[in-house]
Design a protein around this motif. Structure first.
Motif, PDB file in Angstrom:
ATOM      1  N   LYS A  65      -6.888   2.436   9.369  1.00 43.22           N
ATOM      2  CA  LYS A  65      -5.483   2.113   9.668  1.00 43.22           C
ATOM      3  C   LYS A  65      -5.310   0.649  10.045  1.00 43.22           C
ATOM      4  N   PHE A  66      -6.428  -0.033  10.368  1.00 43.37           N
ATOM      5  CA  PHE A  66      -6.335  -1.445  10.727  1.00 43.37           C
ATOM      6  C   PHE A  66      -6.549  -2.372   9.530  1.00 43.37           C
ATOM      7  N   THR A  67      -6.594  -1.819   8.326  1.00 45.14           N
ATOM      8  CA  THR A  67      -6.525  -2.663   7.130  1.00 45.14           C
ATOM      9  C   THR A  67      -5.515  -2.037   6.180  1.00 45.14           C
ATOM     10  N   LEU A  68      -4.308  -2.565   6.219  1.00 45.44           N
ATOM     11  CA  LEU A  68      -3.220  -2.018   5.412  1.00 45.44           C
ATOM     12  C   LEU A  68      -2.739  -2.997   4.352  1.00 45.44           C
ATOM     13  N   SER A  69      -3.543  -4.001   4.046  1.00 45.82           N
ATOM     14  CA  SER A  69      -3.190  -4.896   2.945  1.00 45.82           C
ATOM     15  C   SER A  69      -3.333  -4.137   1.630  1.00 45.82           C
ATOM     16  N   ALA A  70      -2.755  -4.680   0.580  1.00 50.28           N
ATOM     17  CA  ALA A  70      -2.707  -3.961  -0.702  1.00 50.28           C
ATOM     18  C   ALA A  70      -3.969  -4.121  -1.538  1.00 50.28           C
ATOM     19  N   GLN A  71      -4.911  -4.942  -1.087  1.00 50.43           N
ATOM     20  CA  GLN A  71      -6.059  -5.273  -1.931  1.00 50.43           C
ATOM     21  C   GLN A  71      -7.116  -4.162  -1.882  1.00 50.43           C
ATOM     22  N   LYS A  72      -6.777  -3.057  -2.520  1.00 53.42           N
ATOM     23  CA  LYS A  72      -7.644  -1.885  -2.568  1.00 53.42           C
ATOM     24  C   LYS A  72      -7.529  -1.251  -3.945  1.00 53.42           C
ATOM     25  N   LEU A  73      -8.457  -0.359  -4.243  1.00 52.89           N
ATOM     26  CA  LEU A  73      -8.409   0.360  -5.505  1.00 52.89           C
ATOM     27  C   LEU A  73      -7.635   1.653  -5.292  1.00 52.89           C
ATOM     28  N   PHE A  74      -6.548   1.840  -6.048  1.00 53.15           N
ATOM     29  CA  PHE A  74      -5.717   3.030  -5.932  1.00 53.15           C
ATOM     30  C   PHE A  74      -5.773   3.818  -7.240  1.00 53.15           C
ATOM     31  N   ARG A  75      -5.910   5.133  -7.140  1.00 56.59           N
ATOM     32  CA  ARG A  75      -5.822   5.974  -8.331  1.00 56.59           C
ATOM     33  C   ARG A  75      -4.362   5.969  -8.785  1.00 56.59           C
ATOM     34  N   ARG A  76      -4.131   5.557 -10.024  1.00 56.58           N
ATOM     35  CA  ARG A  76      -2.749   5.367 -10.474  1.00 56.58           C
ATOM     36  C   ARG A  76      -1.978   6.681 -10.534  1.00 56.58           C
ATOM     37  N   SER A  77      -2.655   7.776 -10.841  1.00 60.03           N
ATOM     38  CA  SER A  77      -1.955   9.062 -10.896  1.00 60.03           C
ATOM     39  C   SER A  77      -1.377   9.441  -9.534  1.00 60.03           C
ATOM     40  N   LEU A  78      -2.045   9.044  -8.447  1.00 62.33           N
ATOM     41  CA  LEU A  78      -1.505   9.281  -7.103  1.00 62.33           C
ATOM     42  C   LEU A  78      -0.191   8.527  -6.931  1.00 62.33           C
ATOM     43  N   LEU A  79      -0.185   7.253  -7.330  1.00 62.75           N
ATOM     44  CA  LEU A  79       1.010   6.430  -7.163  1.00 62.75           C
ATOM     45  C   LEU A  79       2.160   6.940  -8.020  1.00 62.75           C
ATOM     46  N   GLU A  80       1.851   7.351  -9.243  1.00 58.83           N
ATOM     47  CA  GLU A  80       2.901   7.823 -10.143  1.00 58.83           C
ATOM     48  C   GLU A  80       3.428   9.195  -9.730  1.00 58.83           C
ATOM     49  N   ARG A  81       2.529  10.056  -9.264  1.00 61.29           N
ATOM     50  CA  ARG A  81       2.940  11.416  -8.860  1.00 61.29           C
ATOM     51  C   ARG A  81       3.969  11.367  -7.739  1.00 61.29           C
ATOM     52  N   HIS A  82       3.816  10.400  -6.839  1.00 55.14           N
ATOM     53  CA  HIS A  82       4.720  10.302  -5.699  1.00 55.14           C
ATOM     54  C   HIS A  82       5.747   9.185  -5.846  1.00 55.14           C
ATOM     55  N   GLY A  83       5.800   8.566  -7.032  1.00 59.96           N
ATOM     56  CA  GLY A  83       6.774   7.510  -7.273  1.00 59.96           C
ATOM     57  C   GLY A  83       6.633   6.337  -6.315  1.00 59.96           C
ATOM     58  N   MET A  84       5.397   5.990  -5.970  1.00 60.87           N
ATOM     59  CA  MET A  84       5.169   4.963  -4.959  1.00 60.87           C
ATOM     60  C   MET A  84       5.352   3.561  -5.530  1.00 60.87           C
ATOM     61  N   ARG A  85       6.127   2.772  -4.820  1.00 62.41           N
ATOM     62  CA  ARG A  85       6.334   1.371  -5.146  1.00 62.41           C
ATOM     63  C   ARG A  85       6.431   0.579  -3.843  1.00 62.41           C
ATOM     64  N   PHE A  86       6.293  -0.735  -3.930  1.00 58.46           N
ATOM     65  CA  PHE A  86       6.423  -1.595  -2.761  1.00 58.46           C
ATOM     66  C   PHE A  86       7.902  -1.764  -2.426  1.00 58.46           C
ATOM     67  N   ASP A  87       8.213  -1.747  -1.136  1.00 57.78           N
ATOM     68  CA  ASP A  87       9.588  -1.857  -0.671  1.00 57.78           C
ATOM     69  C   ASP A  87      10.049  -3.313  -0.778  1.00 57.78           C
ATOM     70  N   GLU A  88      10.944  -3.576  -1.719  1.00 55.86           N
ATOM     71  CA  GLU A  88      11.384  -4.947  -1.970  1.00 55.86           C
ATOM     72  C   GLU A  88      12.410  -5.432  -0.952  1.00 55.86           C
ATOM     73  N   SER A  89      12.834  -4.541  -0.039  1.00 58.12           N
ATOM     74  CA  SER A  89      13.752  -4.977   1.007  1.00 58.12           C
ATOM     75  C   SER A  89      13.011  -5.596   2.189  1.00 58.12           C
ATOM     76  N   LEU A  90      11.692  -5.407   2.234  1.00 60.07           N
ATOM     77  CA  LEU A  90      10.893  -5.978   3.315  1.00 60.07           C
ATOM     78  C   LEU A  90      10.313  -7.313   2.866  1.00 60.07           C
ATOM     79  N   TRP A  91      10.373  -8.305   3.753  1.00 62.62           N
ATOM     80  CA  TRP A  91       9.851  -9.628   3.434  1.00 62.62           C
ATOM     81  C   TRP A  91       8.458  -9.839   4.006  1.00 62.62           C
ATOM     82  N   THR A  92       8.013  -8.935   4.841  1.00 57.38           N
ATOM     83  CA  THR A  92       6.642  -8.954   5.339  1.00 57.38           C
ATOM     84  C   THR A  92       6.281  -7.523   5.705  1.00 57.38           C
TER      85      THR A  92
END
Length: 407
Positions: free
Chosen positions: A153-180
């Motif tokens: 939980k203390f490393t939440l940067s995006a630089q990780k390997l993600f299984r794409r089917s997980l991201l697509e199954r849940h419609g996961m995207r980065f929140d463009e309303s957040l600036w940090t």
């Protein structure tokens, strides 16, 4: 002829990335995973320093397929990452910042780990170059764990390997309303939804590079954006994890990493107006998410500061911060034959301040180094039981990826 699916899509969002982009792309080209198993989607976010032209030149000579997309500046990293993710075809996705670089063999090792353990997220060891990198989660390699059984939980940067089917199954995207903090939101959700997480701690997979010009996204933005980030992450955790010890465990992260620095040494330099605004912004977060369970997980000086924020006591907070700035050490007050230790920061047992003694009570890990402290045998036994439970939880209790807890 059917083109085989690549193993990894490397998504690179780039803005004014020269000359760091040169080493970044060289690290991709040097990967030992075969070039037919990698595709690169690079999004130039309106650069004017030659970034887009260099990406196109690289695409013309790279051994793996490279798609370059050039767009108007979006103002942050979320837009380019989402564009790249929308074009990705790989089984896995890796988000590579254009300032940073991959370690040798990084993609090959991370893909092998994910395939071997059937995990949805892989964290490869990160090292900092001219900047600090997270450290507490690299104690040992973990084939399969989850966010409740490790320090991830203390490393939440995006630089990780993600299984794409997980991201697509849940419609996961980065929140463009957040600036940090947009990557913290994305990664925490991935941890909670994942069917297992792997930690590759014995090989450096990523070099986090500090730019000499200081132009790094994590350094930009006003203090109000940090509150936006903390609010979004706290809300996500509350929505996905039922109230109780596991939620408290995860809430430690936004309280400690995002909120608490707003009430650190910099606070003493803030104007009265900024100080009032910080207290106003923190108030609903403290009222909604601050619990005894979160408080007990913090060191005394951290707990005390956040308690004073929750209580709306800026005058007492100022005293504590000045004490800390002077690098003073609080006196240790031992009771119950040394089994209870209080750290006497300002206003300890000051009747007019009325701060509860429990706020100053050192938890066993913080009290351990105090001369005269004797560990309570019950506390020692409970810690042993907790350690044993954490070792077996990923395989026996939490199920794949801790889904039961996150449901």
């Amino acid at each position: 002829m059917t083109v085989p699916q690549p193993d990894v899509t490397v998504v690179i969002g780039a803005y004014e990335a020269m000359p760091y982009l040169v080493e970044c792309l060289a690290s991709v080209q040097a990967q030992t995973l075969g070039p037919g198993r990698i595709e690169v989607i690079a999004v130039d976010d309106g650069s004017t320093d030659g970034t887009g032209e260099y990406l196109e030149e690289f695409a013309g000579r790279a051994p793996m397929p490279v798609t370059v997309i050039r767009q108007e500046n979006s103002g942050g990293p979320s837009g380019p990452r989402n564009v790249g993710l929308g074009k990705a075809a790989g089984r896995y996705v890796f988000f590579l910042d254009a300032d940073d670089r991959l370690g040798p063999e990084a993609l090959e090792r991370m893909v092998a780990m994910a395939d071997r353990n059937a995990t949805d997220v892989v964290l490869g060891r990160v090292e900092g170059v001219n900047r600090k990198a997270p450290q507490s989660m690299w104690g040992r390699t973990l084939d399969r764990t989850d966010v409740f059984s490790s320090n991830i939980k203390f490393t939440l940067s995006a630089q990780k390997l993600f299984r794409r089917s997980l991201l697509e199954r849940h419609g996961m995207r980065f929140d463009e309303s957040l600036w940090t903090g947009e990557d913290a939101l994305f990664t925490m959700e991935a941890y909670l939804r994942a069917d297992g997480v792997s930690v590759l701690a014995d090989h450096t997979c990523y070099y986090l590079v500090g730019r000499e010009d200081g132009k790094h996204v994590t350094k930009s933005g006003s203090y109000t954006l940090r509150f936006d980030s903390a609010r979004a992450l706290m809300r996500l955790i509350a929505e996905m994890v039922p109230a109780g010890p596991q939620r408290d465990m995860l809430m430690v992260r936004p309280f400690l990493v995002t909120l608490l620095p707003q009430f650190g040494p910099k606070y003493l330099k803030d104007s009265d107006e900024v100080r009032r605004t910080k207290f106003d912004l923190a108030k609903p977060l403290m009222e909604t998410y601050w619990t005894d369970g979160v408080a007990r997980s913090l060191k005394v000086n951290e707990r005390l500061r956040l308690h004073l924020v929750a209580a709306g006591r800026p005058e007492l907070l100022k005293d504590v911060l000045e004490f800390m700035r002077a690098k003073k050490q609080p006196a240790a007050v031992l009771e119950r034959k040394g089994r209870r230790v209080y750290l006497a920061y300002p206003h300890f047992r000051d009747g007019s301040a009325a701060v509860p003694d429990a706020v100053y009570l050192a938890e066993p890990r913080e009290a351990r180094g105090v001369p005269g402290h004797r560990e309570d045998r019950v506390d020692t036994l409970l810690r042993r039981v907790a350690r044993r439970a954490r070792r077996v939880m990923p395989s026996r209790e939490a199920g794949p990826g801790g889904r039961r807890a996150a449901a």
